[in-house]
Structures are given as structure tokens and as C-alpha cells.
Design an enzyme around this catalytic site. Structure first.
Site, PDB file in Angstrom:
ATOM      1  CB  CYS A   1      -0.920   0.012   1.229  1.00 45.58           C
ATOM      2  SG  CYS A   1       0.002   0.119   2.788  1.00 45.58           S
TER       3      CYS A   1
ATOM      4  CB  CYS B   1      45.771 -11.935  -6.571  1.00 44.12           C
ATOM      5  SG  CYS B   1      47.355 -12.163  -7.394  1.00 44.12           S
TER       6      CYS B   1
ATOM      7  CG  ASP C   1      15.188 -22.763  24.528  1.00 45.57           C
ATOM      8  OD1 ASP C   1      14.438 -22.237  25.374  1.00 45.57           O
ATOM      9  OD2 ASP C   1      14.800 -23.605  23.697  1.00 45.57           O
TER      10      ASP C   1
ATOM     11  CG  ASP D   1      15.261 -20.330  21.379  1.00 47.06           C
ATOM     12  OD1 ASP D   1      15.131 -19.832  22.508  1.00 47.06           O
ATOM     13  OD2 ASP D   1      15.028 -21.519  21.124  1.00 47.06           O
TER      14      ASP D   1
END
Length: 823
Positions: free
Chosen positions: A18, A88, A507, A710
């Protein structure tokens, strides 16, 4: 930075729907310094950006993405010719940085390839043309197999070419060396030459032999060196070209027009110019062989996918190239064969070796509806697999991309090395010029000869190749070895960052635990039989979608129990569930539900207390008003978690657990595992705050997780480590991916990080110490004290060996032993 020097740019933008979207993108772009105007076209999904000054293209891309939209990028791989030293790489990067269509790039010296990110719609042929114009011809590579074939072909061709050049260089340089140096060190041989040949004629012969070496095998070195000098971007070839041509040119003057030189300085150095070329070619040949070994990780990964597979078609099996197989087709996999593509088993049963993916040696059972991964090896039975992913979408292709990105990436330390390397060659040329001038002023007669010899020695002994190779070869071998252990470094920088981590934050669910609730406790009363009670309980719980209910049903199914039908099912809010099963009333819930029914749970008080200490919540079931069973469902701790945490503690690291689970369960698990710090009952955004607090309290933090929730914490941590069995979003947010799904992979990643950084330090020390120590020696700093001068020939040998040493030292990482094996 990649600077866009065009006045108008068209940037594709995705996600705009939009005028409000267009406005946000426009405002984001206008905040970039140098953007004069931004016009957003919703129809074509483009941003037309007018610039008042050159702007980094990455800044424009980041501005769009920072507004919440995507800029589609396409990555392309190019085989680059002429890339033979660290200097290089710098020149190629400079060329790519000047291209107005390049968003980002990675140049890999060991594979002689460049990975370039372009805006979607840009023609990659322009990059081939651009690099070719900058004297580094480039060819677009289409797919992984072609890249592997091209790499093998180019490395074989490079080694064959160098071997041929080396053979001819030594064929002509050896008699030249014997003629000149033999006369110096073997008096009878010197007397023989004086009796048999005229000195001038010997010099003519030496000139011919030296010319054959310089303009035959040495032609490419001289050509590339002079081209780099002409562009005012001198490299290692330039130093060699200057040194050898200075020695050859001086010798030619001494041979053919000696009258223009002071009589005492009429000497020839043909053997130095020729032997220098021969020794440099020897060093490059050995280096090319070593670099081929360094690139083995990618080649082995690509070779894991078969070129052909057996496809079922109209009831018959036909062999078909893997590149032509499409999703939905059925593969027939026989025992001992490698699975070609990712898919799901639709028939058959077998065990599959997935060690190439996870690093875990134990084969995994595969039955109907089980997923299989392309590149893994079927062992015992036959399988029929429906293909789900092909081409660049397979797990193996994803792994190859990650390894390539990590191998081509640069550590922070490499930035300093690059800056030094780019300035090193001009500095050496100045040092050689200063050496020549000082010897001409202060040296005893013949000053001109001494000045020339020492200036040439300074040019030859300097070695930016060793400095340029020190970091990328170690990264290449280290990340390749990591991939074999099931550790994927998505960002090479994580190799350096992991070394300094102080805290491992993890966790709970899916990381420390299996991530799948299981029925862990099922204790029936004296008058009941566990199988019959479990069947009744599972019949009622089958009506629920709750994970606890599903775990009970799954356990019953795994035991092969027949689950009866039910009637009059009722869910009692806040209490539990009940139903009629085979005419019996089965009621299931917590102790408060049993209390409300007037059913005592006292006989299980002791067991319930033990469950609570383990972080489990006991549940009960009654049959026809009589207590029948106490049970508990929990997410079991992975067998490897305790050993991994103990090992982390031995390394002096703190371990923290950050979880959205309730504090009681979290504390119980932390107590079992010996975790130092617990943060429980946190939302995903609060996990970021927890990571930041740990950073403030302890220092650098590595966060390990596997779920979508996580992802923010993985991105916020100094190093994000995703468990590979988790979600794609988590893996995309991480710096490191552990394919095995076990926390022990963190230990291996940490150990490999330290080993790689230690290897890089050794390489850099050797490269810098070598130059710091030997350039002054080559300049003649020891001459006033003990008369020592360094021959250009010995300088060439030392220079060649320095690069070979660096690459060979990096290859030692291929023998890295994972600490996991000792756990």
C-alpha cells in the site's frame, strides 16, 4: 564498502502492499546520506533512487530492510583466473568494490572463486566482464557440481602447468647454476672451465640459459608483474619481475657492453635470475598442491550427492541424472547406496548413516513417513523415497552454501592483515631502492655490484603471499573440518568471537531437553494392571490436542495397545477430563480434581514429592471412582546435556538457562545439570534482555537455542548457536548451526575455534616474523659486523618456503580431534 557511483539506481523491493508501505521505504532511503530523492513504484515493486554523491549500495539495502521490507538479492559464483597470492585477493576485492551493481562479495584464494551478491535482475555477465577488464578473467559458475568440476579441473590444470614450467625451469637453471656456482666452490672445476672455455663464451651460454628460463617458464610471472606495475598496483609478481630483470639486465650489460660499467663491477648474475624463477615456481607448485588439499572439504561435500539416481516410473526403475529429477518423483534406494535428494520414505524400512550431516556415528532408523536427507547412506534395507527438495533447496546444498560463505568470510583480524598486505609491496620496493642507494654511497668497491645484489635480495625475499594466505587457509580448513563434525559456521567471524565467550546461555526445550513431551512415569495401584489402565487413559486423552495428552496416546501406541472407543466425553475446566470407556467411568486430572471427587491420593504422596523435585507435575486417573494410577509427562533431558555442561565448567565457562517454562521446572532441571544461572518464565523479547544482562555481568555471551522464539536472542548474543534440528528461522538468525542437535556440539565448536585461531596466530607470526627478520638481512644489515650477505638465490628459496609453510600448517587442522570423542 561497495559504492554506487551512478546518479540513479533502481532497487527491487518486496513486501510493499500500500501507499503506507511505499512511504516507509521512501523515508528510510531519504535518511541515507547522499540520497537526493527516492521514488517508490508500487506497481513494479521498485525504488528509484536519485543520488547527489556516491553511496554504499549496502547502505541503501539496509535502509530498505530497516523499514521492514526485503531487497531480493541473487548470489553468483565466479571462477577467477590469475589469483595466485594474497595481494591478488586485495586487487579483486578493490575491483568488485568499485562496481556499482555489487552489494557484497567474498573472494576465496584457495578455491580461486568469488561469491558476489547482486540486486535481483542484474546481469552477472557484467561482473565477468568487469573483472576481466581488471586483468582477472572470470567465468560464471552455475551449480555446485559444476563448481566442484571446475575447481577440480582448474586445480589440476594449475598443478600440471606449474609442473611443466618447473621441469623446464630446472632443466635450464641447473646447468647454469653448476657453471657459475660450481666454479666458485670447486677449484678443480674452475680450473677446467678456464682451460677449456673462454670466459666471455661462458657468459654468452649463461645468457642463453637464463633467457630460456625467464622468458619461457617465467614468462607468466614477468607478464603479470609488469601489468600490475603499469596499473600502479604492484604485487608479489612485481617484486619478482623487478628483481630478476634487474639481475638479468645488469648481467646482459656486463656481457655485451661492459665498457659502460666501472671495471671492478663487471660481473654477471644470470644464475640468480634463473634459479630465483625456478625456486618460485617450485614454491608455487607445492603451494598449489597444498591449496588443493585445503579445498577438499567443499569437494567432498559436493561429491556426497550422486550424479545419477534410480527413479520408479510406471512400475519400472530407470536411471536418471539427479539434475533432472523433480519434486514428487519416487526414488528407489537399495542397501549401501547414497540417497540422492531430500524426501520422505513411502515404503520400506532401513537404517541410514547420517554422520555426514550430524557428525553422529550411530545410524538412524527410517520407516514410512520418516524424512531422509540427500547425501546420507542407506545401510540395511531397501527404501522408496518421495522427493521433496531438489537443487539449491536440499539440506546438502544449504550446508555447502554455509561452508562456502564461512570459508570465504574474513575475521576481524584479517582486515588488519589486508591493509598491511596492500601497502607491503610498495614499502618493499622503497626498501629495495633505499638499500641500493645506501650501498652505492657507503659500500666498498665494487659498490654497484653489491648494491644490485642486495637490492635484488630485498625484492625477492619479501613475501606478501604468506601474509595473504595466513588467515584464509586456516579458515578454509577449519570450517571444512567443522562441517565434517556437524558444525556449520554461517559466519566466519564466529570462529574468532567464540574464542572470547565467557558464558554459554541455553534454551531449555529442544536444547537441553528432547523437545518432545514423553510419558516418563506410570505407577498403578496394587489392584490394577498398567497396560489395561494405559489403554483406558489413552482412549480418553485421544480426544485432546494437548501435548501431554498426545504423549500418553503415543506411549500407548508404541506399546502396541488397542485403544478402545469412548462415550460421554467431558472436559471440566480447570480440573481435567472424563469419559465412559467400555462401560467404565475414567476421570483424569491433577490432585485437585481427585480431591473434588473425594478420591484420596495419599498412597502416592512420596512418589509425588519426588516428581516435584524433578520438575514434573503428577497427574492421576480414577476408574469407577477408585484411584488407579499416578503418572507424569515431561520433556526428558538429553543424555548428552550433563556431560556437555560439566565439560564447559571445566573450561571455566559459566552456563545459564533462559526459558519460558515455569520457574519450578527450570530450577529442578538446573539442579540436575549443575547450571549456574536460571532465567525462567520469560517471553521471547525478554530473552534478549536476559542475554544483555549476562553480557553486562560476565562479558561475551554465546546463546544456544532451536525455536522461533529463540531467534531474537540468537541475534542479540555475541555468538548465536542454533540446534540444527530446530526451525529454519532460528538457524537463519544464528552464526553457528549444530546439525547433531546435541549441546556437545558447542564444546567441539569452542575447541575448533581456539584451534583455528591458534593456527592463524602461528601463520601470522611466521609470515610477519619472517619478513621483519629477513628483509634487513637481505638488505645487508649484518655485513658491517660479520660480512654476511644473503644471496638472491637463497632469498628466493626462503620466500617460496614461507608460503608453503603457512599452507601446510593450516592443513594440520584437518586432523583436529573433537573433544566430543572423550565425553
Amino acid at each position: 564498502m561497495m559504492m554506487a557511483d551512478l546518479k540513479t539506481l533502481q532497487i527491487p523491493v518486496r513486501g510493499m502492499t500500500c501507499a503506507g508501505c511505499a512511504g516507509r521505504v521512501e523515508r528510510g532511503l531519504l535518511q541515507v546520506s547522499g540520497v537526493e530523492q527516492a521514488v517508490i513504484n508500487l506497481v513494479t515493486q521498485e525504488a528509484i533512487v536519485h543520488l547527489s554523491q556516491p553511496v554504499a549500495l549496502t547502505a541503501l539495502v539496509e535502509a530498505v530492510e530497516g523499514s521492514g521490507y526485503q531487497v531480493p538479492l541473487h548470489g553468483y559464483d565466479f571462477a577467477v583466473s590469475g589469483m595466485n597470492c594474497g595481494s591478488c585477493v586485495g586487487r579483486i576485492e578493490q575491483a568488485l568494490a568499485q562496481s556499482p551493481i555489487v552489494v557484497s562479495y567474498q573472494v576465496n584464494l584457495a578455491t580461486q572463486q568469488a561469491h558476489v551478491q547482486l540486486l535481483a535482475g542484474e546481469d552477472p555477465a557484467l561482473i565477468s566482464q568487469w573483472l576481466t577488464e581488471h586483468n582477472y578473467p572470470a567465468e560464471l559458475l552455475a551449480d555446485n557440481q559444476r563448481k566442484a568440476d571446475d575447481l577440480n579441473t582448474r586445480q589440476a590444470a594449475e598443478q600440471a602447468g606449474l609442473k611443466k614450467q618447473l621441469k623446464y625451469a630446472f632443466l635450464f637453471a641447473t646447468p647454469l647454476f653448476i657453471l657459475e656456482m660450481g666454479a666458485h666452490f670447486i677449484p678443480p672445476f674452475h680450473a677446467f672451465l678456464e682451460r677449456t672455455f673462454n670466459t666471455q663464451h661462458l657468459w654468452y651460454l649463461q645468457a642463453i640459459l637464463a633467457a630460456l628460463v625467464l622468458f619461457g617458464p617465467g614468462r607468466d610471472i614477468l607478464k603479470m608483474g609488469w601489468q600490475a606495475l603499469r596499473r600502479l598496483t604492484p604485487d608479489m609478481n612485481s617484486l619478482v619481475a623487478l628483481g630478476t630483470m634487474a639481475a638479468f639486465g645488469y648481467s646482459m650489460v656486463a656481457t655485451f657492453i661492459p665498457q659502460i660499467l666501472p671495471a671492478a663491477t663487471v660481473n654477471v648474475y644470470f644464475e640468480a635470475s634463473a634459479v630465483i624463477i625456478a625456486l618460485i615456481l617450485l614454491g608455487r607448485y607445492l603451494e598449489a598442491r597444498a591449496k588443493g588439499n585445503a579445498a577438499d572439504a567443499i569437494k567432498r561435500l559436493i561429491d556426497l550427492q550422486p550424479r545419477d539416481a534410480r527413479v520408479l516410473f510406471n512400475g519400472k526403475s530407470i536411471d536418471k541424472p539427479v539434475a533432472e529429477i523433480r519434486a514428487g518423483e519416487i526414488l528407489e534406494i537399495r542397501p549401501g547406496e547414497r540417497i540422492a535428494l531430500d524426501g520422505v520414505v513411502i515404503a520400506g524400512q532401513s537404517f541410514v548413516d547420517e554422520s555426514m550431516l550430524t557428525g553422529e556415528p550411530v545410524p538412524v532408523e527410517k520407516t514410512t513417513e520418516t524424512k531422509v536427507i540427500g547425501g546420507t547412506v542407506n545401510q540395511t534395507g531397501s527404501l522408496q523415497v518421495k522427493v521433496e527438495q531438489v537443487g539449491a533447496n536440499t539440506v546438502l546444498a544449504h550446508i555447502i552454501r554455509l561452508v562456502e560463505q564461512a570459508q570465504g568470510s574474513k575475521l576481524p583480524i584479517q582486515g588488519l592483515v589486508d591493509r598491511i598486505t596492500l601497502r607491503f609491496v610498495p614499502a618493499v620496493m622503497l626498501a629495495a631502492l633505499a638499500t641500493f642507494i645506501i650501498w652505492m654511497i657507503f659500500a666498498p668497491a665494487p659498490a654497484l655490484s653489491l648494491a644490485l645484489v642486495n637490492a635484488v635480495a630485498v625484492l625477492i625475499i619479501a613475501c606478501p603471499c604468506a601474509m595473504g594466505l595466513a588467515t584464509p587457509t586456516s579458515i578454509m580448513v577449519g570450517t571444512g573440518r567443522a562441517a565434517q563434525l556437524g558444525i556449520l559456521f554461517r559466519q566466519g567471524q564466529a570462529l574468532q568471537a567464540l574464542k572470547d565467550v565467557k558464558v554459554i546461555a541455553v534454551d531449555k526445550t529442544g536444547t537441553l531437553t528432547e523437545g518432545q513431551p514423553q510419558l516418563t512415569d506410570f505407577v498403578v495401584t496394587a489392584t490394577q494392571h498398567d497396560a489395561s489402565v494405559l489403554a483406558l487413559v489413552a482412549a480418553v486423552e485421544q480426544q485432546s490436542e494437548h501435548p501431554i495428552a498426545q504423549a500418553i496416546v503415543q506411549d500407548a501406541e508404541q506399546r502396541g495397545l488397542s485403544i478402545p472407543s469412548i462415550a460421554e466425553f467431558q472436559s471440566i475446566t480447570g480440573m481435567g477430563v472424563q469419559a465412559k470407556v467400555e462401560g467404565q467411568l475414567v476421570q483424569i486430572g491433577a490432585d485437585r480434581f481427585m480431591d473434588s471427587l473425594g478420591i484420596s491420593t495419599a498412597q502416592f504422596t512420596e512418589q509425588a514429592q519426588q516428581l516435584g523435585e524433578q520438575g514434573k507435575s503428577p497427574m492421576y486417573a480414577a476408574i469407577d471412582g477408585q484411584l488407579a494410577v499416578m503418572m507424569a509427562v515431561s520433556d526428558p533431558i538429553k543424555s548428552s546435556s550433563k556431560a556437555a555442561i560439566d565439560h564447559l565448567h571445566k573450561q571455566g565457562l559459566k552456563v545459564a538457562m533462559i526459558t519460558g517454562d515455569n520457574r519450578h521446572t527450570a530450577e529442578a532441571i538446573a539442579k540436575q545439570l549443575g547450571i549456574d544461572h536460571v532465567v525462567a518464565q520469560v517471553l521471547p523479547e525478554a530473552k534478549v534482555e536476559a542475554v544483555q544482562q549476562l553480557q553486562q555481568q560476565y562479558g561475551q555471551v554465546a546463546y544456544v537455542g532451536d525455536g522461533i522464539n529463540d531467534a531474537p536472542a540468537l541475534a542479540a548474543a555475541d555468538v548465536g548457536i542454533a540446534i540444527g534440528t530446530g526451525t529454519d528461522i532460528a538457524m537463519d538468525a544464528a552464526d553457528v548451526v549444530l546439525m547433531s542437535g546435541h549441546l556437545t556440539g558447542v564444546i567441539n565448536a569452542l575447541a575448533l575455534s581456539k584451534a583455528t585461531l591458534r593456527n592463524i596466530s602461528q601463520n601470522l607470526f611466521w609470515a610477519f616474523a619472517y619478513n621483519i627478520a629477513l628483509i634487513p638481512v637481505a638488505a645487508g644489515v649484518l655485513y658491517p659486523f660479520n660480512g654476511t650477505l644473503l644471496s638472491p638465490v637463497l632469498a628466493a628459496g626462503a620466500m617460496a618456503l614461507s608460503s608453503v609453510f603457512v599452507v601446510t600448517n593450516a592443513l594440520r587442522l584437518r586432523g583436529f580431534k573433537a573433544p566430543l570423542e572423550a565425553i
